[in-house]
Scaffold this motif. Structure first.
Motif, PDB file in Angstrom:
ATOM      1  N   LEU A   5       0.847  -1.311   0.001  1.00 50.72           N
ATOM      2  CA  LEU A   5       0.075  -0.060  -0.149  1.00 50.72           C
ATOM      3  C   LEU A   5       0.894   1.208  -0.023  1.00 50.72           C
ATOM      4  CD1 LEU A   5      -2.663  -1.046   2.656  1.00 50.72           C
ATOM      5  CD2 LEU A   5      -2.875  -0.706  -0.018  1.00 50.72           C
ATOM      6  N   TRP A  32     -12.508  -8.974  13.649  1.00 53.29           N
ATOM      7  CA  TRP A  32     -12.680  -8.653  12.339  1.00 53.29           C
ATOM      8  C   TRP A  32     -13.583  -9.645  11.672  1.00 53.29           C
ATOM      9  CZ3 TRP A  32     -10.088  -4.889  10.790  1.00 53.29           C
ATOM     10  CH2 TRP A  32      -8.870  -4.491  11.586  1.00 53.29           C
ATOM     11  N   ARG A  37     -10.947  -8.204   4.125  1.00 55.93           N
ATOM     12  CA  ARG A  37     -11.377  -6.792   3.410  1.00 55.93           C
ATOM     13  C   ARG A  37     -11.416  -5.815   4.340  1.00 55.93           C
ATOM     14  NH1 ARG A  37     -16.133  -8.310  -0.477  1.00 55.93           N
ATOM     15  NH2 ARG A  37     -14.910  -9.515  -2.193  1.00 55.93           N
ATOM     16  N   GLU A  38     -12.120  -6.014   5.571  1.00 56.86           N
ATOM     17  CA  GLU A  38     -11.951  -5.042   6.588  1.00 56.86           C
ATOM     18  C   GLU A  38     -10.634  -4.422   7.226  1.00 56.86           C
ATOM     19  OE1 GLU A  38     -14.133  -4.232  10.854  1.00 56.86           O
ATOM     20  OE2 GLU A  38     -14.234  -6.208  10.098  1.00 56.86           O
ATOM     21  N   SER A  40      -7.965  -4.844   5.628  1.00 59.63           N
ATOM     22  CA  SER A  40      -7.259  -4.419   4.535  1.00 59.63           C
ATOM     23  C   SER A  40      -7.649  -2.818   4.289  1.00 59.63           C
ATOM     24  CB  SER A  40      -7.387  -5.055   3.259  1.00 59.63           C
ATOM     25  OG  SER A  40      -6.934  -4.224   1.952  1.00 59.63           O
ATOM     26  N   ASN A  41      -9.022  -2.558   4.550  1.00 58.33           N
ATOM     27  CA  ASN A  41      -9.423  -1.205   4.620  1.00 58.33           C
ATOM     28  C   ASN A  41      -8.771  -0.179   5.837  1.00 58.33           C
ATOM     29  OD1 ASN A  41     -10.923  -1.720   2.064  1.00 58.33           O
ATOM     30  ND2 ASN A  41     -12.784  -2.184   3.201  1.00 58.33           N
ATOM     31  N   VAL A  42      -8.968  -0.885   6.738  1.00 59.46           N
ATOM     32  CA  VAL A  42      -8.536  -0.315   8.165  1.00 59.46           C
ATOM     33  C   VAL A  42      -6.747   0.064   7.973  1.00 59.46           C
ATOM     34  CG1 VAL A  42      -7.690  -0.493  10.203  1.00 59.46           C
ATOM     35  CG2 VAL A  42      -9.829  -1.343   9.848  1.00 59.46           C
ATOM     36  N   GLU A  44      -5.066   0.188   4.892  1.00 61.89           N
ATOM     37  CA  GLU A  44      -5.112   1.558   3.676  1.00 61.89           C
ATOM     38  C   GLU A  44      -5.453   2.756   4.371  1.00 61.89           C
ATOM     39  OE1 GLU A  44      -6.774   2.268  -0.521  1.00 61.89           O
ATOM     40  OE2 GLU A  44      -7.646   0.512   0.568  1.00 61.89           O
ATOM     41  N   ARG A  45      -6.537   2.738   5.236  1.00 61.27           N
ATOM     42  CA  ARG A  45      -6.662   4.381   5.846  1.00 61.27           C
ATOM     43  C   ARG A  45      -5.664   4.874   6.738  1.00 61.27           C
ATOM     44  NH1 ARG A  45     -11.402   2.286   7.648  1.00 61.27           N
ATOM     45  NH2 ARG A  45     -12.680   1.585   6.126  1.00 61.27           N
ATOM     46  N   ASN A  48      -2.775   5.696   4.229  1.00 61.53           N
ATOM     47  CA  ASN A  48      -3.001   7.045   3.851  1.00 61.53           C
ATOM     48  C   ASN A  48      -2.790   8.304   4.758  1.00 61.53           C
ATOM     49  OD1 ASN A  48      -3.853   6.210   1.456  1.00 61.53           O
ATOM     50  ND2 ASN A  48      -5.994   5.882   2.022  1.00 61.53           N
TER      51      ASN A  48
END
Length: 128
Positions: A5, A32, A37-38, A40-42, A44-45, A48
């Motif tokens: 990422l 989880w 997916r959850e 991965s999203n956490v 990724e945020r 960022n």
């Protein structure tokens, strides 16, 4: 996953070289329910938000709020002195409200998500 990422060109070639051990502990304590997916999203945020070489707990603002909210909500539901009926009723009301919010007030979609009939959802909304 963090290296993948952080090295995406659209993210400005961030280079996160390490992850604080507290982050691993924080992520390991969560159940989880959304699986990979959850997670991965956490991550990724958090990536960022990270402009350093080390990913730290403070980059997981949304996730920490979510965990705090879950703990607070569980504590409210399980206050001493409440009957099982009261706890069940409150949990049901919260689940219905959350389903309606996620589905922008659409009763048909909320009922489908809750796996009950539309008519049953209407009945439960009248009881509240």
């Amino acid at each position: 996953m963090v290296k993948q990422l952080s090295s995406v060109p659209e993210r400005g070639m961030k280079v996160i070289e390490e992850v604080d051990p507290v982050v691993y502990d924080m992520l390991m304590t969560h159940s989880w329910p959304g699986n990979i997916r959850e997670l991965s999203n956490v991550i990724e945020r958090a990536v960022n938000r990270c402009y350093e070489r080390r990913l730290k707990p403070e980059h997981f603002v949304d996730f920490r709020r979510q965990i705090a909210g879950e703990k607070t909500e569980a504590a409210i539901l399980l206050q001493p002195g409440k009957s099982l009926h009261e706890i069940r009723q409150e949990a049901e009301e919260r689940a219905i409200a959350a389903a309606l919010a996620r589905n922008e007030g659409n009763i048909t979609k909320a009922a489908r998500e809750l796996r009950i009939s539309r008519q049953m959802l209407h009945r439960k909304l009248k009881q509240v």
